[in-house]
Write an enzyme that holds these catalytic residues in place. Structure first.
Site, short mmCIF file in Angstrom:
data_model
loop_
_atom_site.label_atom_id
_atom_site.label_comp_id
_atom_site.label_asym_id
_atom_site.label_seq_id
_atom_site.Cartn_x
_atom_site.Cartn_y
_atom_site.Cartn_z
N CYS A 2 0.82 -1.20 0.00
CA CYS A 2 0.00 0.00 0.00
C CYS A 2 0.87 1.27 0.00
O CYS A 2 1.91 1.32 0.64
CB CYS A 2 -0.94 0.09 1.19
SG CYS A 2 -2.02 -1.32 1.36
N ARG A 27 3.75 -0.18 -4.88
CA ARG A 27 3.56 -0.72 -3.54
C ARG A 27 2.27 -1.54 -3.41
O ARG A 27 2.05 -2.22 -2.41
CB ARG A 27 3.51 0.43 -2.51
CG ARG A 27 4.77 1.24 -2.46
CD ARG A 27 4.63 2.38 -1.47
NE ARG A 27 4.50 1.90 -0.11
CZ ARG A 27 5.51 1.63 0.69
NH1 ARG A 27 6.74 1.77 0.25
NH2 ARG A 27 5.30 1.21 1.91
N TRP A 80 -2.69 -2.85 -1.61
CA TRP A 80 -2.33 -4.25 -1.78
C TRP A 80 -3.13 -4.97 -0.71
O TRP A 80 -2.86 -4.85 0.48
CB TRP A 80 -0.83 -4.45 -1.56
CG TRP A 80 -0.36 -5.84 -1.83
CD1 TRP A 80 -0.02 -6.37 -3.03
CD2 TRP A 80 -0.14 -6.88 -0.85
NE1 TRP A 80 0.37 -7.68 -2.88
CE2 TRP A 80 0.31 -8.02 -1.56
CE3 TRP A 80 -0.29 -6.97 0.53
CZ2 TRP A 80 0.61 -9.22 -0.93
CZ3 TRP A 80 0.01 -8.16 1.15
CH2 TRP A 80 0.46 -9.27 0.42
N ASN A 106 -1.56 2.11 5.81
CA ASN A 106 -0.67 1.10 5.23
C ASN A 106 -0.19 0.24 6.39
O ASN A 106 0.31 0.77 7.38
CB ASN A 106 0.51 1.84 4.56
CG ASN A 106 1.65 0.90 4.20
OD1 ASN A 106 1.43 -0.28 3.92
ND2 ASN A 106 2.86 1.42 4.19
N GLY A 107 -0.35 -1.07 6.29
CA GLY A 107 0.06 -1.96 7.38
C GLY A 107 -1.09 -2.87 7.78
O GLY A 107 -2.04 -3.04 7.01
N GLU A 491 17.71 -17.30 -8.18
CA GLU A 491 17.27 -15.96 -8.55
C GLU A 491 16.68 -15.94 -9.96
O GLU A 491 15.65 -15.30 -10.21
CB GLU A 491 18.45 -14.98 -8.41
CG GLU A 491 18.20 -13.55 -8.82
CD GLU A 491 17.08 -12.85 -8.05
OE1 GLU A 491 16.56 -13.39 -7.07
OE2 GLU A 491 16.71 -11.74 -8.47
N LYS A 495 12.85 -14.83 -10.76
CA LYS A 495 12.50 -13.77 -11.72
C LYS A 495 11.47 -14.28 -12.71
O LYS A 495 10.48 -13.62 -12.98
CB LYS A 495 13.73 -13.28 -12.51
CG LYS A 495 14.74 -12.45 -11.77
CD LYS A 495 14.28 -11.07 -11.42
CE LYS A 495 13.60 -11.02 -10.09
NZ LYS A 495 14.38 -10.80 -8.92
N GLU A 498 7.94 -14.92 -11.04
CA GLU A 498 7.15 -13.79 -10.55
C GLU A 498 6.60 -12.90 -11.66
O GLU A 498 5.54 -12.31 -11.50
CB GLU A 498 7.88 -12.98 -9.47
CG GLU A 498 9.05 -12.16 -9.90
CD GLU A 498 9.70 -11.41 -8.74
OE1 GLU A 498 9.02 -11.03 -7.79
OE2 GLU A 498 10.93 -11.21 -8.80
N HIS A 514 18.44 -36.27 -6.87
CA HIS A 514 17.71 -36.64 -5.66
C HIS A 514 16.21 -36.33 -5.78
O HIS A 514 15.52 -36.31 -4.77
CB HIS A 514 18.30 -35.94 -4.44
CG HIS A 514 19.72 -36.33 -4.19
ND1 HIS A 514 20.09 -37.58 -3.74
CD2 HIS A 514 20.88 -35.64 -4.38
CE1 HIS A 514 21.41 -37.64 -3.65
NE2 HIS A 514 21.91 -36.47 -4.03
N LYS A 613 5.90 -4.37 -4.04
CA LYS A 613 7.33 -4.10 -3.96
C LYS A 613 7.85 -4.20 -2.54
O LYS A 613 8.94 -4.67 -2.30
CB LYS A 613 7.58 -2.70 -4.52
CG LYS A 613 9.04 -2.33 -4.63
CD LYS A 613 9.71 -3.10 -5.73
CE LYS A 613 11.21 -2.85 -5.78
NZ LYS A 613 11.89 -3.94 -6.50
O1 M6R Z 1 12.82 -4.98 0.06
P1 M6R Z 1 13.40 -6.33 0.31
O2 M6R Z 1 14.71 -6.53 -0.36
O3 M6R Z 1 13.47 -6.68 1.76
O4 M6R Z 1 12.37 -7.33 -0.37
C1 M6R Z 1 12.52 -8.71 -0.24
C2 M6R Z 1 11.63 -9.44 -1.21
O5 M6R Z 1 10.28 -9.13 -0.99
C3 M6R Z 1 11.97 -9.11 -2.67
O6 M6R Z 1 13.31 -9.35 -2.96
C4 M6R Z 1 11.08 -9.94 -3.63
O7 M6R Z 1 11.43 -11.28 -3.55
C5 M6R Z 1 11.21 -9.41 -5.06
N1 M6R Z 1 9.92 -9.29 -5.65
C6 M6R Z 1 12.00 -10.29 -5.94
O8 M6R Z 1 12.10 -9.81 -7.23
#
Ligand code: M6R
Length: 618
Positions: A2, A27, A80, A106-107, A491, A495, A498, A514, A613
């Site tokens: 948010c 956000r 969000w 927000n929260g 990673e 990517k 997501e 395994h 984010k």
């Molecule tokens: O702001 P942060 O680095 O703490 O965020 C951690 C994760 O939420 C963030 O890296 C998330 O996995 C991303 N969407 C990955 O691309």
């Protein structure tokens, strides 16, 4: 999680609020709303879906007079969803029974159920399923003629984390804002004031900002802000005004189709910014001027624990390979969401390194607090200036990557790797764990990374575009890597999943036999990261295992004919001056592969479904 905005001044208020929200949409983007004070009372507009729906709604009505006593004021929110579906009814701002008190938040209010029950018993009528609405009714309950006192009384009833802003129709020219754990920044103008969850929303109007601290309550007016503590309701000193040096253009797309692509292409510069001022040109030594931990503590540390989530966790995992080799001490990386509920021994011999782009991730923050309470030493790595993790760690090393807007983290990751690389070398240097020559070799290698990445970005994007067409046809993809490229496989898979919604798994290649090998057939693309290192032959054996089961290979390698021959698709990676920089040159083509696949599939790259984010909830 948010984004919230607020404004008091003379500008057209709906335009300012919508503009601010457009900078915060990363956000949360499942619904949005604004409320402002007009001559005939509170006006409120809300819409489910993207902010553009709200913008259209407001535009259809044209300009609405909003000057009351010569000033306009309003609040806005992009959501969000946590409690209640992303419908218009659940969109913020929320109002009390009278419709005169308006709240954005927000929260999460953890005790909202019991509060709602109490308020309903007292006759309050709720219109949404959100936790936020209890705030509006609580303020209504306590409000006589002093909004600040009512908000103060309301927040003492709340459990959880929040940033909120309250507007009351009967108090024109004033807003009350509270920060408890979720971020809130004020933008100081000339006879006007702005408020937002993050700096990009303020930059079109001012560079002079004030970060609210935890437990701050601010009464905002066009002249400035009066600060109070919600702990005892007492007036406190003004928070310092800070000047933001980065430019608004850094938070805009600058001609790129998506923020993610722009941020991928910004990586050479972001890494340069991260390195700037941290290698002494005369001595060639690593210097970390912002480090306040006494050298004695750093040299006596016996183990290191990285704490993070998501991509930042992958950065931590990569660093364990560097640190163990360079320092010869045990290093662990923990998912902050697990660590916070585990009984893992941490003490004053431990250096804890929380890593977070946003600096607001709730799990990482909770992990930090737990480790701090256990007496651990702490250095955090954050990108967002003044963020909670940066401040609470007491010692932050900033990545200086500039704002990262795309939900999929890219430049934040490589600049986190850069800071980690530097911290590792700094510790090795101060603990005499490596020879001067060995450190110099590593420094030369990292200094080469920006140019290496820069010169390969275009070719990588081109080949990624070709492979994407193939990738997009598949439902599952396996990513394999060994040693410090195992986290890069994780990673790369993260990517892809997501932003393209293709199921992708990252695996340590040695683990394939395994279990995951059972998945391999002619429809399974396997992305293997195979730089010329000490585990290259092992990786080649894994490729053979995939090929003999007719799996489709995408190989990242150093222009090797043998590897090329084994692959359906080959992505060339350059050979750096030292193997330790392989994670940098391997991850960027994987970011581009995910990006191009998502674009090919027509996905919403910058705002993938269900994600946000900054994850300020558990
Ligand atoms: O702001 P942060 O680095 O703490 O965020 C951690 C994760 O939420 C963030 O890296 C998330 O996995 C991303 N969407 C990955 O691309």
């Amino acid at each position: 999680m948010c984004g919230i905005v607020g404004y008091i001044g003379k500008r057209p208020v709906t335009a300012v609020l919508l503009d601010g929200l457009s900078k915060l949409e990363y956000r949360g983007y499942d619904s949005a709303g604004i409320a402002w004070l007009a001559t005939d009372g509170i006006q409120r507009r809300r819409a489910s879906g993207k902010l553009s729906n709200l913008v259209e709604l407001v535009a259809r009505e044209g300009e609405i007079s909003s000057l009351v006593n010569g000033l306009s004021m309003g609040i806005g929110h992009t959501r969000w969803a946590t409690h209640g579906e992303p419908t218009e009814r659940n969109a913020h701002p929320h109002v009390d029974c009278t419709g005169r008190i308006v709240v954005v938040h927000n929260g999460i209010i953890e005790n909202y159920r019991s509060l709602r029950q109490e308020l309903e018993t007292e006759g309050h009528v709720f219109k949404s399923e959100t936790d936020t609405e209890v705030i509006a009714h609580l303020v209504e309950k306590y409000l006589k003629d002093d909004l600040r006192a009512a908000v103060q009384a309301a927040v003492t009833r709340l459990t959880g984390s929040y940033a909120m802003v309250v507007l009351w129709q009967n108090w024109p020219g004033r807003l009350v804002a509270v920060r408890k754990q979720s971020p809130l920044v004020l933008g100081m103008g000339d006879q006007e004031i702005f408020l937002a969850s993050d700096i990009p929303a303020l930059l079109p109007y001012t560079r002079r900002v004030v970060f609210l601290e935890n437990d701050d309550l601010a009464v905002l007016s066009a002249e400035g802000a009066e600060m109070y503590s919600i702990v005892d309701g007492q007036r406190i000193e003004q928070r310092p005004i800070q000047t933001i040096t980065w430019d608004i253009s850094m938070a805009e797309k600058a001609g790129y189709r998506h923020f993610m692509l722009k941020e991928i292409f910004e990586q050479p510069q972001a890494i340069l910014n991260t390195l700037a001022g941290r290698i002494d040109p005369e001595t060639g030594k690593v210097v970390l001027p912002e480090l306040t931990l006494p050298l004695k503590e750093l040299t006596s540390i016996q183990n290191i624990l990285f704490l993070a989530c998501g991509t930042s966790w992958h950065a931590g995992l990569t660093a364990t390979y560097w640190f163990e080799e360079w320092l010869g001490i045990p290093c662990r990386v923990e998912l902050a969401s697990e660590f916070r509920y585990r009984s893992m021994p941490v003490n004053s011999n431990t250096l804890v390194i929380p890593i977070s782009q946003s600096g607001e991730t709730a799990d990482t923050l909770a992990g930090l607090r737990k480790a701090r309470d256990a007496g651990a030493n702490m250095i955090s790595i954050c990108n967002v200036l003044g963020s909670t993790i940066a401040r609470e760690s007491g010692n932050a090393i900033y990545t200086h990557a500039g704002p990262e807007i795309g939900v999929a983290s890219t430049k934040a990751f490589t600049s986190q790797l850069t800071v980690l690389y530097l911290i590792g070398l700094y510790l090795a240097q101060e603990r005499n764990a490596m020879t001067v020559d060995a450190i110099a070799r590593k420094i030369n290698a990292i200094l080469e990374v920006p140019n290496l990445v820069e010169s390969w970005l275009k070719p990588w994007q081109e080949i990624a575009g070709i492979i994407a067409e193939d990738m997009a046809q598949h439902r599952d993809v396996l990513y394999l890597g060994r040693h410090m490229n195992f986290p890069i496989a994780l990673e790369g898979a993260l990517k892809l999943k997501e932003i393209s919604y293709i199921h992708a798994e990252g695996y340590a290649a040695g683990e394939m036999k395994h279990g995951p090998i059972a998945l391999i057939d002619k429809d399974m693309p396997v992305v293997a990261i195979i730089p010329r290192d000490h585990v290259m032959e092992k990786m080649i054996s894994n490729v053979q295992e995939v090929k003999s089961r007719r799996g489709r290979m995408v190989i990242l390698g150093e222009g090797d004919d043998e590897l090329r021959a084994m692959a359906q698709h080959f992505i060339e990676i350059p050979k750096g001056k030292d193997l330790s920089i392989n994670p940098f040159v391997c991850v960027v083509p994987l970011q581009l592969l995910a990006y191009e696949t998502a674009v090919f599939k027509g996905c919403d790259v910058d705002q993938p479904r269900n994600l946000a984010k900054s994850v300020t909830v558990e």
